[in-house]
Design an enzyme around this catalytic site. Structure first.
Site, PDB file in Angstrom:
ATOM      1  CE  LYS A  14     -37.952  25.796 -67.728  1.00  0.00           C
ATOM      2  NZ  LYS A  14     -37.885  24.560 -66.792  1.00  0.00           N
ATOM      3  CE  LYS A  28     -46.883  28.947 -60.645  1.00  0.00           C
ATOM      4  NZ  LYS A  28     -47.041  27.777 -61.392  1.00  0.00           N
ATOM      5  CE  LYS A  71     -37.809  25.884 -58.028  1.00  0.00           C
ATOM      6  NZ  LYS A  71     -38.034  24.861 -57.631  1.00  0.00           N
TER       7      LYS A  71
END
Ligand code: TRP
Length: 329
Positions: free
Chosen positions: A111, A192, A195
């Site tokens: 991140k 996977k 969102k």
């Protein structure tokens, strides 16, 4: 009875990955374990914060939990920020964790990692997660594979604390679903479902209406050899569809494969099964969402149940680490 705890961040729409990978298992587990499930709204503060959307997303997720079948009579269902001990214990644990071990967290590195502008909360996020878990004397933590490292850190922190300050925490185990239990993206079936993907067609949300579900399943990527069998390696798109139907029917994807010859027939049944699975959830969701007083009452019950456990553990930790006994005020 084994105690389990898990949490999901309220950040955007819940999709089939959340449902089949987590929520549906939570529902099953509530009758076999002393189960605690939370909406981890404090963790969502490490992302871009929009106060109104965060508040709404927290209630949305609570309603999704309830609509999916989590029952406040059979498990403890609560909002993380309603139990102040999470942040209190996180501080004690932060004072036993090192920069080095937090810097090694791959999710932190993914991140953005250690930059001038990185939020401190993103860095210490795994310590808050450790607090979430050890506060409840949890034996087992059902989480996705991406949380494995955070669970290892939780164990390390709990063990270190016990070693230095006395036997305060139960050491939890991770419980990670098998690879086959993962729901893959319908457009890019080697990754996977999530969102944050670029193609919205690849993700089916739990609140999608039937026509959207049909459209997304119809457009799902398969392959051109026309052979209907379950083979995630060479036929990932087909495997994704088979796994979805298998998850609805609770049988193996290979069993499903034997029933079909044509991709189109399979797709029709996958769409129908998903619509049937989600319809009652969507209906109950609307009911909970349209009754804020009932939702609030359930959150109050959950918060109280959670707090009664968390407060005791926190007090044990505070005593052990040398804080003076509480005074009444
Ligand atoms: N970090 C987890 C995730 O992103 C969410 C989480 C926070 C969690 N606290 C937890 C999961 C405690 C299990 C137990 O998926």
């Amino acid at each position: 009875m084994t105690r389990v705890l898990s949490g999901i961040q309220p950040s955007g729409a819940m999709h089939l990955g959340n449902y089949f990978g987590a929520i549906k298992n939570f529902v099953r587990e509530q009758d076999h374990a002393d189960a605690f499930y939370c909406v981890v709204d404090l963790h969502a503060l490490t992302q871009n914060i929009d106060p109104e959307s965060l508040r709404k997303a927290s209630l949305d997720l609570m309603a999704i939990y309830l609509a999916s079948g989590l029952d406040p009579e059979r498990c403890t269902l609560f909002l993380q920020s309603h139990v102040a001990e999470h942040t209190q214990l996180a501080w004690l644990l932060e004072c036993t964790a090192s920069m080095g071990e937090l810097r090694r967290m791959t999710q932190f590195k993914d991140k953005g990692g250690d930059q001038e502008g990185t939020r401190v909360g993103l860095f210490t996020y795994p310590v808050l997660m450790a607090a979430d878990i050890v506060l409840y004397d949890v034996d087992r933590v059902p989480v996705g594979d991406d949380q494995r490292q955070h669970l290892e850190l939780t164990r390390d922190l709990a063990q270190r604390f016990n070693h230095r300050f006395g036997d305060v925490f139960v050491i939890p185990e991770a419980s990670i679903p098998s690879v086959g239990a993962r729901v893959m993206d319908l457009q890019e079936p080697t990754r996977k479902m999530s969102k944050s993907v670029s193609s919205p067609l690849g993700t089916v949300n739990m609140l999608d209406d039937p026509s959207d579900i049909e459209r997304k399943i119809k457009k799902a990527v398969t392959d051109t050899d026309g052979e209907l069998r379950y083979d995630p390696e060479t036929k990932p798109g087909l495997a994704t569809l088979l796994s979805l139907l298998a998850a609805c029917e609770r049988v193996s994807p290979a069993t499903i494969a034997q029933r079909y010859e044509r991709y189109g027939d399979l797709k029709k049944d996958v769409a129908a099964a998903l619509i049937a699975e989600l319809a009652p959830i969507q209906q109950r969701y609307e009911e909970f969402r349209n009754d804020p007083a009932a939702l609030e009452a359930m959150m109050a019950v959950g918060a109280q149940k959670a707090r009664s456990v968390a407060a005791r553990t926190y007090q044990r930790a505070a005593d052990a680490i040398g804080l003076a006994p509480p005074v009444s005020h």
